[in-house]
Design an enzyme around this catalytic site. Structure first.
Site, PDB file in Angstrom:
ATOM      1  N   HIS A  22       6.785 -23.250 -19.129  1.00 45.56           N
ATOM      2  CA  HIS A  22       7.237 -22.361 -20.198  1.00 45.56           C
ATOM      3  C   HIS A  22       8.609 -21.777 -19.888  1.00 45.56           C
ATOM      4  O   HIS A  22       8.851 -21.335 -18.760  1.00 45.56           O
ATOM      5  CB  HIS A  22       6.222 -21.234 -20.409  1.00 45.56           C
ATOM      6  CG  HIS A  22       4.905 -21.714 -20.959  1.00 45.56           C
ATOM      7  ND1 HIS A  22       3.942 -22.297 -20.164  1.00 45.56           N
ATOM      8  CD2 HIS A  22       4.421 -21.715 -22.223  1.00 45.56           C
ATOM      9  CE1 HIS A  22       2.909 -22.633 -20.926  1.00 45.56           C
ATOM     10  NE2 HIS A  22       3.168 -22.291 -22.179  1.00 45.56           N
ATOM     11  N   ASP A  31       7.700 -24.886 -23.067  1.00 37.88           N
ATOM     12  CA  ASP A  31       7.221 -24.352 -24.339  1.00 37.88           C
ATOM     13  C   ASP A  31       7.650 -22.905 -24.563  1.00 37.88           C
ATOM     14  O   ASP A  31       7.967 -22.188 -23.617  1.00 37.88           O
ATOM     15  CB  ASP A  31       5.682 -24.401 -24.374  1.00 37.88           C
ATOM     16  CG  ASP A  31       5.150 -25.819 -24.573  1.00 37.88           C
ATOM     17  OD1 ASP A  31       5.936 -26.775 -24.422  1.00 37.88           O
ATOM     18  OD2 ASP A  31       3.956 -25.948 -24.868  1.00 37.88           O
TER      19      ASP A  31
HETATM   20 ZN   LIG Z   1       3.072 -22.241 -26.552  1.00 38.76          ZN
END
Ligand SMILES: [Zn+2]
Length: 303
Positions: free
Chosen positions: A254, A107
């Site tokens: 991430h 992400d």
């Molecule tokens: Zn996010």
């Protein structure tokens, strides 16, 4: 001088002999055929039972057969079948792949520093994943979006500006945000299909899930979250993922949103571990179930 048989009698004798020969030959063939069929039926009902004579050697032939090959796994890539429906997450979002496959998701990219390094590491291990991108960043770094798609990863919409309270806004605002983000992704990579939406912070609401669905996207949550964004030690990030991963896990990591050195370091351990235990696959680019056609402005797939 004895007279020989009349010519008519001789012809009848020859014809009779020929008929007898034919009867014997046909009878022998039929008997042999029946015996062969009975022997083959000893192999059971397997449609793939070998047909050559080596396998028709008697009652023990069944024991000598190799085991049946495993059922083929779903094909990953653009032509693979859609995922089975699964709505176990908040507000009916998706928690798992619904298959034995494990899906890594990244992400908050694309990030000019970290996304290329994550891509290189995934390439080293031959693993494809899913990238949930922020629209404004995709508009700023379209080449990174193309690089992700070129490596065979799946794209996912992660809102325009990472608005963790987007679900509290009215429906037109939510729809506009999601549409703007998907438009930025497809402007960068026109061949990509945006079939997933992940709400920043996992703060789902019924409005968000419904809006994603109206735009042809599956609401994508996760099952395994090592909180790598908190920048804990990389061994802890890796241990959380390898300890919690199970068949069907969707893993949240991430590639943007700050210094991802620890995520990157953990990812080496995670990949080395998980590839020995699971099939790691990107989420299929297609939607998860057939949608009714012509159901209004947002009712058509691929919008
Ligand atoms: Zn996010």
């Amino acid at each position: 001088m004895r007279a020989g048989p009349a010519p008519g009698n001789r012809r009848r004798a020859i014809v009779t002999a020929l008929v007898l020969v034919v009867v014997i030959l046909v009878g022998g063939f039929l008997l042999g055929h029946l015996a062969g069929s009975r022997s083959r039926s000893g192999l059971g009902d397997r449609p793939d039972a070998p047909k050559n004579s080596r396998d028709r050697v008697g009652p023990n032939a069944r024991l000598a057969l190799p085991p049946l090959p495993p059922r083929p796994q779903p094909i990953t890539g653009p032509d693979r079948p859609p995922l089975p429906v699964e709505k176990g997450g908040p507000f009916g979002s998706r928690l798992t792949t619904g298959t034995p496959e494990v899906a890594l998701t990244f992400d908050d990219g694309p990030d000019e520093v970290w996304t290329p390094q994550v891509l290189a590491l995934l390439r080293d291990y031959g693993v494809r994943a899913t990238f949930c991108m922020i629209g404004a960043k995709a508009a700023k770094y379209p080449q990174l979006v193309r690089d992700v798609v070129a490596d065979g990863h799946t794209l996912c919409n992660h809102s325009w500006s990472h608005d963790v309270w987007l679900g509290l806004r009215d429906e037109p605002t939510v729809l506009a945000d999601l549409k703007r983000t998907s438009a930025a992704l497809t402007a960068a990579a026109p061949t990509a299909r945006i079939s997933y939406y992940r709400q920043p912070g996992g703060n789902w609401t019924a409005t968000l899930v419904a809006a994603a669905r109206r735009l042809g996207m599956t609401a994508l949550h996760w099952r395994v979250d090592p909180h790598d964004w908190r920048n804990g030690p990389s061994y802890r990030i890796a241990a959380d993922v390898t300890g919690q991963a199970a068949p069907g896990s969707i893993v949240l990591l991430h590639d943007g949103g700050g210094d991802r050195a620890r995520t990157l370091s953990a990812l080496r351990t995670i990949l080395a571990n998980l590839i020995t235990r699971f099939h790691l696959a990107p989420l299929p680019p297609g939607i998860e179930e057939p949608r009714p056609s012509g159901t209004g402005r947002f009712g058509r797939p691929g919008q």
